[in-house]
Design an enzyme around this catalytic site. Structure first.
Site, short mmCIF file in Angstrom:
data_model
loop_
_atom_site.label_atom_id
_atom_site.label_comp_id
_atom_site.label_asym_id
_atom_site.label_seq_id
_atom_site.Cartn_x
_atom_site.Cartn_y
_atom_site.Cartn_z
N GLU A 139 28.79 34.30 34.37
CA GLU A 139 28.76 35.58 35.08
C GLU A 139 27.65 36.49 34.56
O GLU A 139 26.91 37.08 35.35
CB GLU A 139 30.12 36.29 34.94
CG GLU A 139 30.20 37.59 35.72
CD GLU A 139 31.47 38.39 35.42
OE1 GLU A 139 31.79 38.60 34.23
OE2 GLU A 139 32.14 38.83 36.37
N CYS A 173 37.98 40.66 39.12
CA CYS A 173 37.66 40.67 37.68
C CYS A 173 37.37 39.29 37.15
O CYS A 173 36.67 39.14 36.16
CB CYS A 173 38.82 41.21 36.86
SG CYS A 173 39.39 42.78 37.40
N GLU A 232 38.14 50.26 41.44
CA GLU A 232 38.93 49.38 42.30
C GLU A 232 40.12 50.13 42.90
O GLU A 232 40.46 49.95 44.07
CB GLU A 232 39.40 48.17 41.49
CG GLU A 232 39.77 46.98 42.33
CD GLU A 232 39.96 45.73 41.48
OE1 GLU A 232 38.95 45.17 41.01
OE2 GLU A 232 41.12 45.34 41.26
N GLU A 247 38.84 52.24 45.61
CA GLU A 247 38.52 51.39 46.75
C GLU A 247 39.79 51.03 47.52
O GLU A 247 39.82 51.05 48.76
CB GLU A 247 37.82 50.12 46.24
CG GLU A 247 37.14 49.31 47.31
CD GLU A 247 36.51 48.02 46.75
OE1 GLU A 247 36.53 47.83 45.52
OE2 GLU A 247 36.03 47.22 47.56
N GLU A 288 21.98 39.16 39.82
CA GLU A 288 22.26 40.51 40.32
C GLU A 288 22.71 41.46 39.21
O GLU A 288 22.76 42.67 39.40
CB GLU A 288 23.28 40.48 41.46
CG GLU A 288 24.66 39.94 41.13
CD GLU A 288 24.82 38.45 41.43
OE1 GLU A 288 23.84 37.70 41.27
OE2 GLU A 288 25.93 38.02 41.81
N LYS A 307 32.68 33.67 31.89
CA LYS A 307 31.96 34.93 31.62
C LYS A 307 30.52 34.67 31.19
O LYS A 307 29.64 35.49 31.38
CB LYS A 307 32.69 35.72 30.54
CG LYS A 307 34.01 36.33 31.01
CD LYS A 307 33.78 37.56 31.88
CE LYS A 307 35.08 38.03 32.50
NZ LYS A 307 34.85 38.98 33.61
N CYS A 312 44.07 35.78 31.65
CA CYS A 312 43.05 35.59 30.60
C CYS A 312 43.64 35.11 29.29
O CYS A 312 42.95 34.47 28.50
CB CYS A 312 42.29 36.89 30.36
SG CYS A 312 41.63 37.60 31.87
N SER A 350 37.55 43.03 46.29
CA SER A 350 36.98 44.31 45.88
C SER A 350 35.53 44.09 45.49
O SER A 350 35.16 43.05 44.96
CB SER A 350 37.76 44.84 44.67
OG SER A 350 37.01 45.81 44.00
#
Lengths: 159, 588
Positions: B374, B312, B286, B289, B379, B371, B516, B332
């Site tokens: 996720e 994230c 990141e 990037e 993908e 999560k 978090c 990102s």
């Protein structure tokens, strides 16, 4: 889900929101007018109103489900309302309602598959002397007897 | 405006409070905790729920005819309040008895048992029978990848609705219907999976009862641990180690990293690794990037997407895919640390260790329920084998430790296994709001200026305000950064970007209060924001104690790039460490 709304209806709903300055506080008034225009409040209409007012759709849906006046099912061409006010009730309006349910094959709040009739209850139309009373559209039928139900349905079926 | 102080008497104690204080807060200030089931206010955020609907907090006010709800009645000068008179106790008992009249009596097997606020108040009032037995409310049940809804248990406190609508601006849950038939449900009574739900889990974090809980994967985990053909490895997120201790009676903000590693080894994981390792990898990708976009931007390329937004937080990713399909080029493309870990473990590490993909089980311990969703995104799987097999929350881990009969307090401190256990202080702070941005700045600054940082701590980006901004001097270039937590705040920033009014170059977004550390999978805070602040303090302490504090100095990361990826943003890195987003707008 209801079929896609036509562009003109979408524009009408948007215009109603604009008329009330897209104020979230005007939600109930907007829903009233939208239902008056369309006869009911399908999901897509609620989503458009939510977007225009900048509030989550669930707020709109919450209000629609809270008030018995609002409906998400389209009304029939001939909306039938049976009076459940005190006078009509003691004169047997519940039996009349049951007969309408049986004849039309639908429950209160529903619409027949052909879209001709919908069935609702209401509280007193101010014609207690005629109890029990039913309304079809804006026409009032009084002194109802069970045998009248089939006749009324038949009369409007042909229309 | 200065608040005037007023004085009143609560349970024969004189108390002086600023005007506008509620009786509930005034009582709390002198150590009197009035029970409540609906009230919840994370002070300093917009997460403020006070519908006064549960009526458990009623108190007697001298001269007032009826009982007053303490949560929404303001103190007045000279007021005399009794918080536990016979009349009050009787009223509270009736209120609870009525709540229990349609509540399923499943306490023995309810996942919330022991932590249920309704159960606690019932015990507090010594209610030993349910005198009213009414019709039961029967609602649709739903199990998503992350969240389980069992609204039969709902007590209509509306906390979930406040978190979902006011705090997150997501609007997936709301009150539907009227009277006894009222339920808290997704729009149009859909399933949660067919709405804009981001699975942030804040509804789960504040639910006082067992109506909203996380989907648990502990049984599946135990099966895998028992299976001799499987190699089961675990990664632990940074926010877990500063919160897990609370489940075992430690004060909020106790750092239990070493004991946590011991516990995971005792439970039977073959290798205990650290999400902090892949957080360092996230910074490499990141951060690179960011520098790539910035250098193009500074060279006059106005088509390059600025600002860069962090990616994230899985709830945040779900949020922009649902609400901002026109801005999907802004965040990102770097995968989250959880997913980078999975990809690294099942490719780089598995290859090194010669373990075939189908034998390797990657588990994550996360402060988060999103999560869970996720790691099930298609993908992030190869031939339907996911990079991360499943994710459990901090709370589930605590349950697992108890179930394994492990005496947590007596555990020795152990170190993470290597190489996927080495990490920097930059990774440790990922668990707090502002942490990802600070970690990225530490690396980006040094890579950009080619000079060592004069001061590692970027104090300006720290704190607990829900939207913060700062300007960082990068060799004369003024880098404007912003940090926000709460998706409602994120929405405002996204709308600024959409309108072309955003002045920031980098923005960090986290969905949960404080980042978090306040995640939906953490030990329950029961509305006490001080607990989350204590965790934040611990996060920065963890960082200060690390020998290495910048991601690009992590030797295992350097080695991994040498051996496997080449360099950040290489083709292989793009393949395994980056992702793509798609339009997931919900249609009505």
């Amino acid at each position: 889900m209801a079929e896609k709304l036509s562009c003109s209806i979408v524009d009408k709903i948007k215009a109603i929101c604009d008329k009330f300055d897209n104020k979230p506080g005007e939600l109930i008034n907007i829903l009233h007018e939208a239902q008056h225009t369309l006869g009911y409040l399908p999901m897509e209409v609620q989503a458009i109103i939510a977007e225009k007012l900048g509030i989550p759709v669930n707020r709109v849906y919450g209000v629609v489900t809270f008030y018995a006046f609002f409906t998400m099912t389209p009304k029939g061409k001939h909306p039938i309302s049976i009076c459940m006010g005190t006078a009509c009730y003691v004169r047997g309006s519940e039996k009349i309602l049951d007969e309408f349910k049986r004849t039309l094959g639908i429950e209160v709040g529903e619409t027949t598959a052909d879209g001709k009739f919908s069935l609702d209850c209401l509280r007193c139309v101010g014609a207690c002397g005629l109890a029990p009373v039913a309304m079809v559209g804006d026409k009032v039928f009084g002194h109802l007897q069970l045998s009248d139900v089939k006749r009324i349905v038949k009369e409007f079926s042909e229309d | 405006m200065e608040h005037k102080n007023i004085s009143l008497i609560i349970d024969n104690h004189k108390v002086v409070v600023p005007e506008d204080t509620t009786i509930l807060d005034a009582a709390k200030s002198i150590g009197i905790n009035i029970p409540t089931l609906c009230h919840m206010h994370l002070k300093g955020t917009c997460a403020d729920n006070h519908p006064a609907s549960c009526r458990v907090c009623v108190v007697e006010v001298k001269g007032r005819r009826n009982l007053a709800p303490a949560c929404s009645t303001k103190c007045a000068d000279g007021m005399e309040v009794k918080t536990s008179s016979i009349r009050v106790i009787r009223a509270r008992k009736t209120v609870i008895e009525l709540m229990l009249s349609d509540h399923p009596n499943e306490c023995l097997s309810c996942p919330k048992s022991g932590k249920c606020e309704l159960q606690a108040v019932t015990q507090h009032l010594s209610i030993n029978e349910t005198p009213f037995s009414g019709e039961l409310s029967l609602r649709k049940k739903e199990m998503t990848a992350s969240i389980v809804r069992n609204m039969d248990k709902c007590i209509y406190c509306r906390r979930c609705e406040t978190m979902c609508n006011v705090y997150q601006s997501v609007g997936a849950l709301g009150a539907v219907g009227r009277g006894f038939n009222t339920t808290i449900a997704p729009t149009f009574d859909r399933m949660l999976k067919d709405t804009d739900c981001t699975y942030c889990g804040q509804c789960v974090a504040v639910c006082p009862v067992g109506a909203l809980t996380e989907r648990t994967y502990t049984d599946q985990l135990i099966d895998d641990l028992e299976n001799p053909d499987k190699v089961v490895i675990v990664q632990v997120a940074p926010a877990v180690r500063v919160a897990l201790g609370e489940e075992f009676g430690n004060a909020p903000g106790t750092i239990v990293t070493g004991k946590l590693v011991s516990a995971l080894k005792d439970i039977g994981f073959d290798y205990v690794f650290d999400t902090d390792f892949s957080a360092d990898a996230t910074i490499m990708e990141e951060g690179s990037e960011l520098l790539d976009r910035l250098s193009k931007f500074l060279n006059g390329d106005k088509s390059v997407p600025i600002p860069l937004m962090t990616s994230c937080c899985p709830a945040w990713v779900n949020f922009y895919e649902h609400n901002f399909p026109d801005l999907l080029h802004i965040p990102s493309t770097a995968r989250s640390p959880q997913q980078m870990f999975g990809a690294i473990a099942k490719n780089y590490w598995a290859e090194k260790m010669q373990i075939s993909r189908d034998k390797l089980v990657v588990v994550s311990v996360m402060p988060c329920v999103a999560k869970k969703f996720e790691c099930q995104r298609p993908e992030f799987a190869t031939n339907k084998n996911p990079d991360v097999d499943y994710s459990i929350t901090t709370r589930e881990l605590a349950t697992l430790i108890r179930r394994a009969n492990i005496n947590f307090d007596a555990l020795p401190k152990m170190e993470f296994d290597n190489p996927l256990g080495e990490s920097s202080g930059a990774a440790a702070i990922f668990g707090s709001t502002g942490g990802v941005l600070e970690a990225a700045l530490r690396t980006a600054y040094e890579l950009y200026t080619k000079k060592p940082l004069p001061k590692i701590d970027f104090e300006d980006v720290r704190g607990m305000d829900s939207v913060r901004s700062a300007t960082i001097d990068l060799n004369g270039f003024a880098l404007n950064v912003a940090i926000a937590y709460g998706l409602g705040n994120a929405r405002k920033l996204m709308e600024e970007i959409r309108a072309g009014k955003c002045k920031y170059h980098v923005i960090e977004i986290m969905a949960c209060p404080g980042g978090c550390i306040g995640g939906g999978g953490q030990p329950l805070h029961h509305g006490d924001f001080e607990i989350i602040k204590a965790r934040q303090k611990a996060i920065y302490e963890e960082d200060r104690n690390m020998p290495i504090r910048k991601s690009h100095e992590n030797s295992s990361i350097i080695k991994m790039y040498e051996e496997f990826f080449g360099k950040p943003l290489s083709q292989k890195a793009h393949e395994l460490l980056h992702t793509h987003y798609s339009d997931k707008t919900i249609k009505y």
